[in-house]
Write an enzyme that holds these catalytic residues in place. Structure first.
Site, PDB file in Angstrom:
ATOM      1  CD  GLU A 179      -2.756  -1.267   2.489  1.00  0.00           C
ATOM      2  OE1 GLU A 179      -2.793  -0.281   3.247  1.00  0.00           O
ATOM      3  OE2 GLU A 179      -3.404  -2.316   2.710  1.00  0.00           O
ATOM      4  CD  GLU A 271      -3.885  -5.781   3.828  1.00  0.00           C
ATOM      5  OE1 GLU A 271      -4.719  -4.947   4.295  1.00  0.00           O
ATOM      6  OE2 GLU A 271      -2.669  -5.674   3.987  1.00  0.00           O
TER       7      GLU A 271
END
Length: 343
Positions: A179, A271
């Protein structure tokens, strides 16, 4: 809806970026390529302190997820020197020995310059940008600096754990620096350039110095500017957290992940909060290779002193549908990856 015309996009050759990859890594990659576009591997992330999630999934559905997600966070030197302990490596070895697939991320606590202010800038949140003043650009710009050498120290510390996994024969879906484009983690706080340099440094050191040949490199930067290049990425992951009880296929994010490269790369939902509906994934051809539901209240709640399935994010009926759907692969359906045929 994704216009794939045919299934050409889902035909990915099991060629790993590391030319010296071990056979178990090659076998896992071959299995992923054989399954891609046909089925999704169910997955679940471990909790940081306690890990009831997988047991609760089994109690609720009668099935274990195929993929178990782990975190090297508490092996990071700036945490271990403050007393953190971790058993994720040991649990991962047991999971592999019981027929499951292992993926690791790393919430990398900054090597130094932790702000250490309660409540939300404490040392144990030192992977967040707002909890450290560590400057990754400054570190990467000066290879003789203390900061750069501390990055090396930390990479070497995690390599010790990865070596344990390699020696146990465990191939790892390895997802570091995740991320990054969001900027909320220190490795992404100074823009794409130093983060890409750090990715390449990590790949070079782990592969060429530590000889970690069991890794399948999962890049999860979530923006094309942060993509380090096809020669540094085996698989692309996206992390997606829609509102509770929203089960869309996330086709737009799947299409965005495809756009990071002109090559055919496996795309995974690395995720998630709520689990996408498999029927919608099939309808939209958003055929994620695996999912990995995050831990804690995404899975369970405590009622009358007992941990049990929550349903706050993915309702019970939807969870049962996902774990029993013909598109989904659970651990009991994963073949013996120690002997899976190479091609």
């Amino acid at each position: 809806m994704i216009n794939t015309n045919d299934q050409a996009f889902f035909r990915v050759e099991p060629n790993l970026i590391n030319p010296n990859a071990e056979d178990n890594a090659k076998r896992l990659m071959t299995y992923l390529c054989d399954s891609y576009g046909k089925r999704i591997l169910t997955g679940q992330q471990i909790g940081v302190v306690t890990s009831p999630e997988v047991d609760i999934i089994y109690e609720t559905t009668g099935r274990y997820p195929a993929v178990y997600g782990f975190d090297f966070m508490n092996y990071t030197p700036s945490r271990t020197e403050r007393g953190s302990v971790c058993s994720d490596t040991d649990i991962a070895i047991d999971w592999w020995n019981n027929g499951g697939i292992v993926t690791f991320c790393w919430h990398w606590n900054a090597p130094k310059d932790l702000i250490d202010e309660l409540p939300d800038r404490n040392w144990d949140r030192g992977f967040y940008t707002n909890a450290t003043t560590f400057d990754v650009k400054k570190a990467m710009d000066d290879e003789s600096s203390e900061d750069y050498l501390l990055l090396i120290r930390d990479i070497d510390a995690i390599s010790v754990q990865l070596l344990r996994l390699q020696e146990a024969g465990v191939p790892v879906l390895w997802r570091p620096l995740h991320e990054a484009s969001g900027g909320w983690f220190w490795w992404g706080a100074k823009g794409a350039e130093p983060c890409v340099k750090l990715w390449k440094l990590m790949y070079d050191r782990m592969t060429n110095m530590h000889k970690l040949n069991h890794l399948i490199w999962v890049w999860n930067g979530q923006h094309s500017d942060w993509y380090p290049g096809d020669e540094y990425v085996d698989i692309i992951g996206e992390d997606i957290y829609p509102p509770a009880q929203h089960y869309e296929s996330q086709a737009e994010r799947f299409r965005a992940a495809r756009s990071y490269t002109k090559m055919n790369k496996i795309i995974a939902l690395s995720e998630n909060g709520p689990i996408p509906d498999p029927d919608l994934m099939l309808r939209d051809q958003a055929l994620w290779a695996w999912n990995c539901t995050w831990y804690g209240n995404f899975v369970y709640t405590v009622k009358d002193g007992r941990k049990q399935y929550s349903g706050e994010y993915t309702e019970l009926e939807q969870l049962l549908k996902f774990y029993n759907h013909p598109f989904s692969v659970t651990r009991d359906e994963v073949p013996d990856l120690r002997s899976y045929p190479l091609r």
